[in-house]
Design a protein around this motif. Sequence first.
Motif, PDB file in Angstrom:
ATOM      1  N   ASP A  35      73.351 -50.373  -3.766  1.00 33.61           N
ATOM      2  CA  ASP A  35      73.115 -49.815  -2.258  1.00 33.61           C
ATOM      3  C   ASP A  35      73.271 -48.099  -1.759  1.00 33.61           C
ATOM      4  O   ASP A  35      73.249 -47.162  -1.102  1.00 33.61           O
ATOM      5  CB  ASP A  35      73.381 -50.429  -0.920  1.00 33.61           C
ATOM      6  N   SER A  36      74.856 -48.051  -1.927  1.00 40.61           N
ATOM      7  CA  SER A  36      75.980 -47.657  -1.509  1.00 40.61           C
ATOM      8  C   SER A  36      75.864 -46.056  -2.355  1.00 40.61           C
ATOM      9  O   SER A  36      75.928 -45.221  -2.019  1.00 40.61           O
ATOM     10  CB  SER A  36      77.881 -47.354  -1.364  1.00 40.61           C
ATOM     11  N   ALA A  37      75.606 -46.522  -3.788  1.00 43.83           N
ATOM     12  CA  ALA A  37      75.470 -45.629  -4.762  1.00 43.83           C
ATOM     13  C   ALA A  37      74.706 -45.059  -4.622  1.00 43.83           C
ATOM     14  O   ALA A  37      74.299 -43.430  -4.501  1.00 43.83           O
ATOM     15  CB  ALA A  37      76.047 -45.793  -5.932  1.00 43.83           C
ATOM     16  N   VAL A  38      73.039 -45.333  -4.291  1.00 42.16           N
ATOM     17  CA  VAL A  38      72.088 -45.248  -4.473  1.00 42.16           C
ATOM     18  C   VAL A  38      71.795 -43.742  -3.097  1.00 42.16           C
ATOM     19  O   VAL A  38      71.350 -43.193  -2.942  1.00 42.16           O
ATOM     20  CB  VAL A  38      70.944 -46.407  -4.392  1.00 42.16           C
ATOM     21  N   GLU A  39      72.557 -44.541  -2.273  1.00 33.97           N
ATOM     22  CA  GLU A  39      72.801 -44.091  -1.286  1.00 33.97           C
ATOM     23  C   GLU A  39      72.964 -42.380  -0.650  1.00 33.97           C
ATOM     24  O   GLU A  39      72.451 -41.041  -1.176  1.00 33.97           O
ATOM     25  CB  GLU A  39      73.059 -44.461   0.193  1.00 33.97           C
ATOM     26  N   ARG A  40      74.240 -42.840  -1.734  1.00 34.52           N
ATOM     27  CA  ARG A  40      75.383 -40.987  -1.462  1.00 34.52           C
ATOM     28  C   ARG A  40      74.051 -40.240  -2.506  1.00 34.52           C
ATOM     29  O   ARG A  40      74.390 -39.049  -2.894  1.00 34.52           O
ATOM     30  CB  ARG A  40      76.337 -41.002  -2.779  1.00 34.52           C
ATOM     31  N   ARG A  41      73.761 -41.110  -3.856  1.00 35.39           N
ATOM     32  CA  ARG A  41      72.548 -39.733  -4.363  1.00 35.39           C
ATOM     33  C   ARG A  41      71.690 -39.263  -4.077  1.00 35.39           C
ATOM     34  O   ARG A  41      71.102 -38.080  -4.281  1.00 35.39           O
ATOM     35  CB  ARG A  41      72.260 -41.169  -6.312  1.00 35.39           C
ATOM     36  N   MET A  42      70.667 -39.928  -3.239  1.00 32.39           N
ATOM     37  CA  MET A  42      69.871 -39.395  -2.485  1.00 32.39           C
ATOM     38  C   MET A  42      70.382 -38.242  -1.530  1.00 32.39           C
ATOM     39  O   MET A  42      69.366 -37.912  -1.315  1.00 32.39           O
ATOM     40  CB  MET A  42      68.898 -40.595  -2.129  1.00 32.39           C
ATOM     41  N   ARG A  43      71.242 -38.386  -0.961  1.00 30.01           N
ATOM     42  CA  ARG A  43      71.748 -37.573   0.105  1.00 30.01           C
ATOM     43  C   ARG A  43      72.223 -36.440  -1.028  1.00 30.01           C
ATOM     44  O   ARG A  43      71.881 -35.287  -0.282  1.00 30.01           O
ATOM     45  CB  ARG A  43      73.236 -37.847   0.577  1.00 30.01           C
ATOM     46  N   ARG A  44      72.163 -36.499  -1.958  1.00 32.67           N
ATOM     47  CA  ARG A  44      73.119 -35.396  -3.042  1.00 32.67           C
ATOM     48  C   ARG A  44      71.801 -34.690  -3.389  1.00 32.67           C
ATOM     49  O   ARG A  44      71.959 -33.643  -3.545  1.00 32.67           O
ATOM     50  CB  ARG A  44      73.704 -35.688  -4.641  1.00 32.67           C
ATOM     51  N   GLN A  45      71.293 -35.528  -3.926  1.00 34.88           N
ATOM     52  CA  GLN A  45      69.481 -34.962  -4.650  1.00 34.88           C
ATOM     53  C   GLN A  45      68.757 -34.130  -3.233  1.00 34.88           C
ATOM     54  O   GLN A  45      67.990 -33.127  -3.786  1.00 34.88           O
ATOM     55  CB  GLN A  45      68.670 -36.297  -5.192  1.00 34.88           C
ATOM     56  N   ALA A  46      69.015 -34.542  -1.990  1.00 36.53           N
ATOM     57  CA  ALA A  46      67.538 -34.002  -1.234  1.00 36.53           C
ATOM     58  C   ALA A  46      69.154 -32.969  -0.563  1.00 36.53           C
ATOM     59  O   ALA A  46      68.207 -31.882  -0.524  1.00 36.53           O
ATOM     60  CB  ALA A  46      68.239 -35.136  -0.059  1.00 36.53           C
ATOM     61  N   ALA A  47      69.895 -32.852  -0.620  1.00 37.25           N
ATOM     62  CA  ALA A  47      70.808 -31.574  -0.456  1.00 37.25           C
ATOM     63  C   ALA A  47      70.652 -30.115  -1.870  1.00 37.25           C
ATOM     64  O   ALA A  47      70.465 -29.326  -1.535  1.00 37.25           O
ATOM     65  CB  ALA A  47      72.090 -31.710  -0.524  1.00 37.25           C
ATOM     66  N   GLU A  48      70.802 -31.139  -3.165  1.00 32.92           N
ATOM     67  CA  GLU A  48      69.977 -29.957  -4.205  1.00 32.92           C
ATOM     68  C   GLU A  48      69.092 -29.289  -3.838  1.00 32.92           C
ATOM     69  O   GLU A  48      68.180 -28.629  -4.055  1.00 32.92           O
ATOM     70  CB  GLU A  48      70.061 -31.108  -5.261  1.00 32.92           C
ATOM     71  N   GLN A  49      67.805 -30.339  -3.460  1.00 31.69           N
ATOM     72  CA  GLN A  49      66.051 -29.900  -3.477  1.00 31.69           C
ATOM     73  C   GLN A  49      66.375 -28.857  -2.228  1.00 31.69           C
ATOM     74  O   GLN A  49      65.675 -28.122  -2.856  1.00 31.69           O
ATOM     75  CB  GLN A  49      64.945 -31.026  -2.959  1.00 31.69           C
ATOM     76  N   GLN A  50      66.434 -29.306  -1.355  1.00 26.85           N
ATOM     77  CA  GLN A  50      66.879 -28.238  -0.552  1.00 26.85           C
ATOM     78  C   GLN A  50      67.219 -26.609  -0.347  1.00 26.85           C
ATOM     79  O   GLN A  50      67.132 -25.737   0.292  1.00 26.85           O
ATOM     80  CB  GLN A  50      68.100 -28.331   1.066  1.00 26.85           C
ATOM     81  N   MET A  51      68.246 -27.115  -1.202  1.00 31.39           N
ATOM     82  CA  MET A  51      69.408 -25.399  -1.786  1.00 31.39           C
ATOM     83  C   MET A  51      68.619 -24.816  -2.569  1.00 31.39           C
ATOM     84  O   MET A  51      67.913 -23.494  -3.016  1.00 31.39           O
ATOM     85  CB  MET A  51      70.179 -26.440  -2.462  1.00 31.39           C
ATOM     86  N   THR A  52      66.983 -25.493  -3.848  1.00 26.70           N
ATOM     87  CA  THR A  52      66.890 -25.385  -4.503  1.00 26.70           C
ATOM     88  C   THR A  52      65.754 -24.882  -3.905  1.00 26.70           C
ATOM     89  O   THR A  52      64.706 -23.127  -3.961  1.00 26.70           O
ATOM     90  CB  THR A  52      65.883 -26.003  -5.477  1.00 26.70           C
ATOM     91  N   ALA A  53      64.733 -24.685  -2.713  1.00 28.92           N
ATOM     92  CA  ALA A  53      63.655 -24.645  -1.424  1.00 28.92           C
ATOM     93  C   ALA A  53      63.807 -23.502  -1.258  1.00 28.92           C
ATOM     94  O   ALA A  53      63.526 -22.815  -0.637  1.00 28.92           O
ATOM     95  CB  ALA A  53      62.975 -25.523  -0.460  1.00 28.92           C
ATOM     96  N   ALA A  54      65.300 -23.269  -0.448  1.00 28.98           N
ATOM     97  CA  ALA A  54      65.712 -21.856   0.051  1.00 28.98           C
ATOM     98  C   ALA A  54      65.969 -21.371  -0.767  1.00 28.98           C
ATOM     99  O   ALA A  54      65.703 -20.067  -0.522  1.00 28.98           O
ATOM    100  CB  ALA A  54      67.709 -23.112   0.793  1.00 28.98           C
ATOM    101  N   ARG A  55      65.802 -21.338  -2.360  1.00 27.93           N
ATOM    102  CA  ARG A  55      66.693 -20.198  -2.503  1.00 27.93           C
ATOM    103  C   ARG A  55      65.129 -19.926  -3.691  1.00 27.93           C
ATOM    104  O   ARG A  55      65.219 -18.517  -4.085  1.00 27.93           O
ATOM    105  CB  ARG A  55      67.201 -20.557  -4.008  1.00 27.93           C
ATOM    106  N   GLY A  56      63.442 -20.524  -3.425  1.00 27.84           N
ATOM    107  CA  GLY A  56      62.398 -19.801  -4.011  1.00 27.84           C
ATOM    108  C   GLY A  56      62.010 -20.705  -4.629  1.00 27.84           C
ATOM    109  O   GLY A  56      61.751 -20.525  -5.800  1.00 27.84           O
ATOM    110  N   GLY A  57      63.093 -21.352  -5.710  1.00 25.21           N
ATOM    111  CA  GLY A  57      62.940 -22.263  -6.665  1.00 25.21           C
ATOM    112  C   GLY A  57      62.420 -23.451  -7.066  1.00 25.21           C
ATOM    113  O   GLY A  57      62.436 -24.211  -6.455  1.00 25.21           O
ATOM    114  N   ARG A  58      62.443 -23.847  -8.324  1.00 21.66           N
ATOM    115  CA  ARG A  58      61.901 -24.804  -8.826  1.00 21.66           C
ATOM    116  C   ARG A  58      63.165 -25.737  -9.263  1.00 21.66           C
ATOM    117  O   ARG A  58      63.873 -25.024 -10.162  1.00 21.66           O
ATOM    118  CB  ARG A  58      60.712 -25.497  -9.905  1.00 21.66           C
ATOM    119  N   PRO A  59      63.309 -27.017  -8.984  1.00 24.86           N
ATOM    120  CA  PRO A  59      64.201 -27.192 -10.183  1.00 24.86           C
ATOM    121  C   PRO A  59      64.915 -27.877 -11.131  1.00 24.86           C
ATOM    122  O   PRO A  59      63.636 -27.999 -11.522  1.00 24.86           O
ATOM    123  CB  PRO A  59      64.248 -29.124  -9.498  1.00 24.86           C
ATOM    124  N   GLY A  60      65.834 -27.864 -11.359  1.00 27.36           N
ATOM    125  CA  GLY A  60      65.923 -27.727 -12.873  1.00 27.36           C
ATOM    126  C   GLY A  60      66.375 -28.550 -13.283  1.00 27.36           C
ATOM    127  O   GLY A  60      66.589 -29.599 -13.105  1.00 27.36           O
TER     128      GLY A  60
END
Length: 141
Positions: free
Chosen positions: A45-70
Amino acid sequence: MGMTGHDRDLKKELDATLQTRKELGAEYEAELVDSFLEKVETRLDSAVERRMRRQAAEQQMTAARGGRPGGESEFGTFGERFGFAAVSLVLAIPLSAIGAANAGLAGLLVTWAGIVGVNAVQVARGFPWQRKRDRGDSEWT
């Protein structure tokens, strides 16, 4: 490939659980297995939670840059596929030990059949025709 600190801790927990079962006997087996699995679940659960937070941050960064996730493909990102396979293999170790300790070769075979089955379902979910059916899309309409 060395063991991480978490892997070592989990192996110690499994060893302690198996030793306790030897000392207490089979009548406490269910409680010991439940306790061990709770610890594994908490770690996951803690590993999944960390991973989900990291993915959400990556998606926010990608959206802010105007691109699609790589790194995405029709089967998900490489990280998602690799992560699922890695978690399956890490969990295979204690589950194999528990299955073999409790039911011998039959327990080991059932454990690995389950692991292979879960991974097969995960792979099947990635096929494009499966995704269309899951979304309700139809090639016939």
